[in-house]
Structure formats: structure tokens, C-alpha cells
Scaffold this active site. Structure first.
Site, PDB file in Angstrom:
ATOM      1  N   TYR A 123       0.712 -48.881  16.283  1.00 32.51           N
ATOM      2  CA  TYR A 123       1.978 -48.570  15.341  1.00 32.51           C
ATOM      3  C   TYR A 123       2.495 -47.393  16.349  1.00 32.51           C
ATOM      4  O   TYR A 123       3.770 -47.264  16.726  1.00 32.51           O
ATOM      5  CB  TYR A 123       1.580 -47.941  14.026  1.00 32.51           C
ATOM      6  CG  TYR A 123       2.848 -47.242  13.378  1.00 32.51           C
ATOM      7  CD1 TYR A 123       3.681 -48.003  12.679  1.00 32.51           C
ATOM      8  CD2 TYR A 123       3.009 -45.879  13.264  1.00 32.51           C
ATOM      9  CE1 TYR A 123       4.747 -47.626  11.920  1.00 32.51           C
ATOM     10  CE2 TYR A 123       3.897 -45.371  12.445  1.00 32.51           C
ATOM     11  CZ  TYR A 123       4.804 -46.144  11.814  1.00 32.51           C
ATOM     12  OH  TYR A 123       5.886 -45.375  11.086  1.00 32.51           O
ATOM     13  N   SER A 168       9.088 -42.614  13.996  1.00 33.18           N
ATOM     14  CA  SER A 168       8.248 -42.203  13.419  1.00 33.18           C
ATOM     15  C   SER A 168       7.640 -40.851  14.374  1.00 33.18           C
ATOM     16  O   SER A 168       7.513 -41.016  15.540  1.00 33.18           O
ATOM     17  CB  SER A 168       6.925 -42.941  13.117  1.00 33.18           C
ATOM     18  OG  SER A 168       5.758 -42.351  12.465  1.00 33.18           O
ATOM     19  N   LYS A 203       6.223 -47.529  18.340  1.00 32.06           N
ATOM     20  CA  LYS A 203       7.383 -46.594  17.921  1.00 32.06           C
ATOM     21  C   LYS A 203       7.740 -45.727  18.953  1.00 32.06           C
ATOM     22  O   LYS A 203       8.957 -45.456  19.054  1.00 32.06           O
ATOM     23  CB  LYS A 203       6.823 -45.795  16.758  1.00 32.06           C
ATOM     24  CG  LYS A 203       6.632 -46.429  15.465  1.00 32.06           C
ATOM     25  CD  LYS A 203       8.080 -46.913  14.640  1.00 32.06           C
ATOM     26  CE  LYS A 203       7.981 -47.529  13.419  1.00 32.06           C
ATOM     27  NZ  LYS A 203       9.314 -47.736  12.748  1.00 32.06           N
TER      28      LYS A 203
HETATM   29  P1  NDP Z   1       8.264 -49.714   2.995  1.00 30.96           P
HETATM   30  O1  NDP Z   1       7.197 -50.274   3.408  1.00 30.96           O
HETATM   31  O2  NDP Z   1       8.611 -48.893   1.900  1.00 30.96           O
HETATM   32  O3  NDP Z   1       9.681 -50.430   3.157  1.00 30.96           O
HETATM   33  C1  NDP Z   1       9.716 -51.480   4.487  1.00 30.96           C
HETATM   34  C2  NDP Z   1      10.939 -52.170   4.362  1.00 30.96           C
HETATM   35  O4  NDP Z   1      11.184 -53.097   5.666  1.00 30.96           O
HETATM   36  C3  NDP Z   1      11.241 -52.963   3.211  1.00 30.96           C
HETATM   37  O5  NDP Z   1      12.367 -53.366   2.910  1.00 30.96           O
HETATM   38  C4  NDP Z   1      10.660 -54.390   3.826  1.00 30.96           C
HETATM   39  O6  NDP Z   1      10.926 -55.682   2.849  1.00 30.96           O
HETATM   40  C5  NDP Z   1      11.110 -54.430   5.029  1.00 30.96           C
HETATM   41  N1  NDP Z   1      10.424 -55.063   6.263  1.00 30.96           N
HETATM   42  C6  NDP Z   1       9.264 -54.878   6.492  1.00 30.96           C
HETATM   43  N2  NDP Z   1       8.916 -55.840   7.455  1.00 30.96           N
HETATM   44  C7  NDP Z   1      10.078 -56.586   7.668  1.00 30.96           C
HETATM   45  C8  NDP Z   1      10.450 -57.705   8.649  1.00 30.96           C
HETATM   46  N3  NDP Z   1       9.541 -58.387   9.308  1.00 30.96           N
HETATM   47  N4  NDP Z   1      11.668 -58.174   8.645  1.00 30.96           N
HETATM   48  C9  NDP Z   1      12.623 -57.435   8.073  1.00 30.96           C
HETATM   49  N5  NDP Z   1      12.245 -56.655   6.967  1.00 30.96           N
HETATM   50  C10 NDP Z   1      11.069 -56.100   6.931  1.00 30.96           C
HETATM   51  O7  NDP Z   1       8.613 -48.610   4.226  1.00 30.96           O
HETATM   52  P2  NDP Z   1       9.099 -47.158   4.490  1.00 30.96           P
HETATM   53  O8  NDP Z   1      10.311 -47.095   3.788  1.00 30.96           O
HETATM   54  O9  NDP Z   1       8.052 -46.047   4.518  1.00 30.96           O
HETATM   55  O10 NDP Z   1       9.439 -47.288   6.099  1.00 30.96           O
HETATM   56  C11 NDP Z   1      10.711 -47.482   6.666  1.00 30.96           C
HETATM   57  C12 NDP Z   1      10.569 -47.319   8.073  1.00 30.96           C
HETATM   58  O11 NDP Z   1      10.281 -46.017   8.451  1.00 30.96           O
HETATM   59  C13 NDP Z   1       9.476 -48.081   8.894  1.00 30.96           C
HETATM   60  O12 NDP Z   1       9.923 -48.310  10.148  1.00 30.96           O
HETATM   61  C14 NDP Z   1       8.293 -46.907   9.163  1.00 30.96           C
HETATM   62  O13 NDP Z   1       7.540 -47.217  10.136  1.00 30.96           O
HETATM   63  C15 NDP Z   1       9.082 -46.047   9.154  1.00 30.96           C
HETATM   64  N6  NDP Z   1       8.409 -44.626   8.674  1.00 30.96           N
HETATM   65  C16 NDP Z   1       7.926 -44.309   7.399  1.00 30.96           C
HETATM   66  C17 NDP Z   1       7.542 -43.187   7.071  1.00 30.96           C
HETATM   67  C18 NDP Z   1       6.672 -43.004   5.825  1.00 30.96           C
HETATM   68  O14 NDP Z   1       6.240 -41.764   5.631  1.00 30.96           O
HETATM   69  N7  NDP Z   1       7.289 -43.477   4.811  1.00 30.96           N
HETATM   70  C19 NDP Z   1       7.170 -42.196   8.025  1.00 30.96           C
HETATM   71  C20 NDP Z   1       7.652 -42.433   9.644  1.00 30.96           C
HETATM   72  C21 NDP Z   1       8.219 -43.579   9.864  1.00 30.96           C
HETATM   73  P3  NDP Z   1      10.298 -56.953   2.878  1.00 30.96           P
HETATM   74  O15 NDP Z   1       8.715 -56.398   2.568  1.00 30.96           O
HETATM   75  O16 NDP Z   1      10.621 -57.630   1.804  1.00 30.96           O
HETATM   76  O17 NDP Z   1      10.520 -57.616   4.296  1.00 30.96           O
END
Ligand code: NDP
Length: 264
Positions: free
Chosen positions: A157, A144, A161
Site C-alpha cells: 500500500y 494517503s 500510493k
Molecule cells: P472504502 O473501502 O470505504 O471505499 C472504497 C471505494 O472504492 C468503494 O466505493 C469501493 O467499492 C471502491 N473500490 C474498491 N476497489 C475497487 C476497484 N478495484 N474498482 C473500483 N472500485 C473499487 O475506502 P475509503 O473511503 O476509506 O478510501 C478511499 C480511498 O482513500 C482509498 O484509495 C484509500 O486508500 C484512501 N485513503 C483512505 C483513508 C482512510 O482513513 N479511510 C486514509 C488514506 C487514504 P466496491 O467495493 O463496490 O468496489
């Protein structure tokens, strides 16, 4: 541009929604077979099935919490069973936090350490042998912009990260001799369903619409004055997965609409 990824195999943690799902779609569009994992079994299986039928690739959805060591092993076992070898690993599962350092307990630190750092360590230990079988591979970490430019409300976080960014660098040095390229992506504001949900909660009863709230955040933070779409980010992942990015090793790439205020 043909990325020459057809027939490759990719594991994507957190591949059921948001950024991970967009990366899954982008890779599937290039003919990559997928293993998606997430905790919500129904959603991950449904998305895998949909992608398989939309793109004519193989796609498997596996229920796994990657913050738990035993469940990481289950992902590796499923990959071995389904494909035998792996070309691409996307460490993407993660989530924001909200706390102060003074008040958060050790358990909270441990959870985010396990989710953002140890999941990538454990997946590397389990999946790299399957990449060696394939003669090499690519590992991409979704960290991130907060790894470099912290947001005040989520120190855990930011810290975990930042650790993932360093893990990516160290792992890149360790694995390039195996023809495995490791890189990290630091996204900025990417409009996922989770952002919309949060905006809905924060604007409830305020008279401000979700769109207005999101526009304000984008305008206040990014020179480009808008959120990025998961698809805009996913194209970059697909490129980094391909041989066209053969000289990209151990780097951290910002995809943030200009939000990073310093030069790297
Ligand atoms: P979402 O919340 O939309 O998606 C997260 C995904 O991760 C889902 O598929 C969720 O599915 C899965 N997930 C969460 N926890 C776990 C776990 N413990 N084990 C397995 N799967 C898990 O997040 P984003 O798409 O926004 O973010 C994806 C990545 O990008 C993250 O690492 C986030 O920190 C990073 N990021 C996002 C930004 C943004 O603006 N969106 C900016 C910078 C970084 P389920 O809940 O079913 O487990």
C-alpha cells in the site's frame, strides 16, 4: 462561497461509500453531475440514484473494477454516452494491504499497482480527451499519508500510493498546457464504514468497544486526537475542483489532523 461548479460533470472511482461517496455528495451539493463507479453494482447504482434525487443532479452508477483495463474503458464509454464531456476526475478507488515484502508474491504487487497506479494512468488516457472537449478540467488523486509516512503492516500500500503521488506530479506537468489541473490528496485517519468494520473484527471478544479502539488509534497517532470525517475531507476536494483553486497545480495536500511528523 459559490464554487461555480454547477453543471460540471465528475467521474469518481470508488464513489459508492466512504471518502468517494462524501466527495460525490459535496460535488452534487454544488450542482455537479456525477458518474460513480465501483465493483458492487447494486450499491453504486443505489447511491447514484439517491444522490440524484437528493440534490437534483444527474448521477449514474457504473459497475467497474478499475484495476482491470477493459473495465476502465467501460467507464469512459459510459461517461461518453451519458455526458459527452468530463470536467472532473477523482481517482479514489483503493484499499489497504497487509503483508511483508519477503512473503508477498508478484501477483499481490501487481494487483495493487493496477488498482492504485494503472487505474489512474488508464483513466487519464481515456478521460483527458473528454476533458479537452470541455476546454480543461481537474484530476484529483486520493493517495494517503502512507505515501510519505509508511505504516509497517502494509508495504505494498505504502509503495503504490507513493507511486500515485509521483504520477500526479508528472501528469500535472504534462496536462497543465491543456488547462487540466492535477493534484493529489494524502488523507490521514478518515472514519469510513470500513474502519468501523475492521475495528469490529479486531475488538471482537476483547472487551474493548469499537469506539474505544478507534479513539485509541486516533489519540496515539494524531495531534488532533480524533479521526476526520469523510465530509471534512470532501469539502477540500470540492474546493480543489473549483476555479477558486486555479493556481493549485501538481501539489500534494495532507488532510491528516497533524499526523504527518515531518514538514513538507
Ligand atoms: P472504502 O473501502 O470505504 O471505499 C472504497 C471505494 O472504492 C468503494 O466505493 C469501493 O467499492 C471502491 N473500490 C474498491 N476497489 C475497487 C476497484 N478495484 N474498482 C473500483 N472500485 C473499487 O475506502 P475509503 O473511503 O476509506 O478510501 C478511499 C480511498 O482513500 C482509498 O484509495 C484509500 O486508500 C484512501 N485513503 C483512505 C483513508 C482512510 O482513513 N479511510 C486514509 C488514506 C487514504 P466496491 O467495493 O463496490 O468496489
Amino acid at each position: 462561497m459559490d464554487l461555480e461548479l454547477k453543471g460540471k460533470t465528475a467521474i469518481i472511482s470508488g464513489g459508492s461509500v466512504g471518502i468517494g461517496l462524501a466527495v460525490a455528495e459535496a460535488l452534487a451539493a454544488e450542482g455537479v453531475n456525477l458518474l460513480l463507479c465501483a465493483r458492487n453494482e447494486q450499491r453504486v447504482k443505489e447511491e447514484a440514484q439517491r444522490i440524484a434525487s437528493d440534490h437534483g443532479v444527474q448521477a449514474v452508477g457504473v459497475k467497474a473494477d478499475v484495476s482491470v483495463a477493459a473495465e476502465v474503458s467501460a467507464v469512459a464509454a459510459a461517461a461518453t454516452e451519458s455526458y459527452g464531456q468530463v470536467d472532473i476526475l477523482i481517482n479514489n478507488a483503493g484499499t489497504g494491504s497487509s503483508e511483508t515484502i519477503m512473503e508477498a508474491g508478484d501477483d499481490r504487487w501487481q494487483y495493487y499497482w493496477d488498482l492504485h497506479v494503472m487505474a489512474a494512468v488508464r483513466l487519464a488516457r481515456e478521460i483527458v480527451p473528454l476533458m479537452r472537449k470541455a476546454g480543461g478540467g481537474v484530476i484529483l488523486n486520493t493517495a494517503s499519508i502512507c505515501a510519505k509516512q509508511p505504516l509497517g503492516y502494509e508495504p505494498i500500500y505504502n509503495v503504490t500510493k507513493a507511486a500515485l503521488v509521483m504520477l500526479g506530479k508528472c501528469l500535472a506537468n504534462e496536462l497543465i498546457g491543456d488547462n487540466i489541473r492535477v493534484n493529489t490528496i494524502n488523507p490521514g485517519l478518515i472514519l469510513t464504514p470500513d474502519w468501523r468494520k475492521t475495528a469490529g473484527i479486531l475488538t471482537e471478544g476483547t472487551g474493548q468497544s469499537v469506539e474505544e479502539y478507534l479513539d485509541d488509534i486516533a489519540r496515539q497517532n494524531t495531534p488532533i486526537a480524533r479521526f476526520g470525517t469523510p465530509e471534512e475531507l470532501a469539502h477540500f476536494y470540492a474546493f480543489l475542483c473549483s476555479h477558486k483553486a486555479a493556481y493549485c497545480v501538481g501539489s500534494t495536500y495532507y488532510v491528516d489532523g497533524g499526523w504527518l511528523k515531518t514538514v513538507e
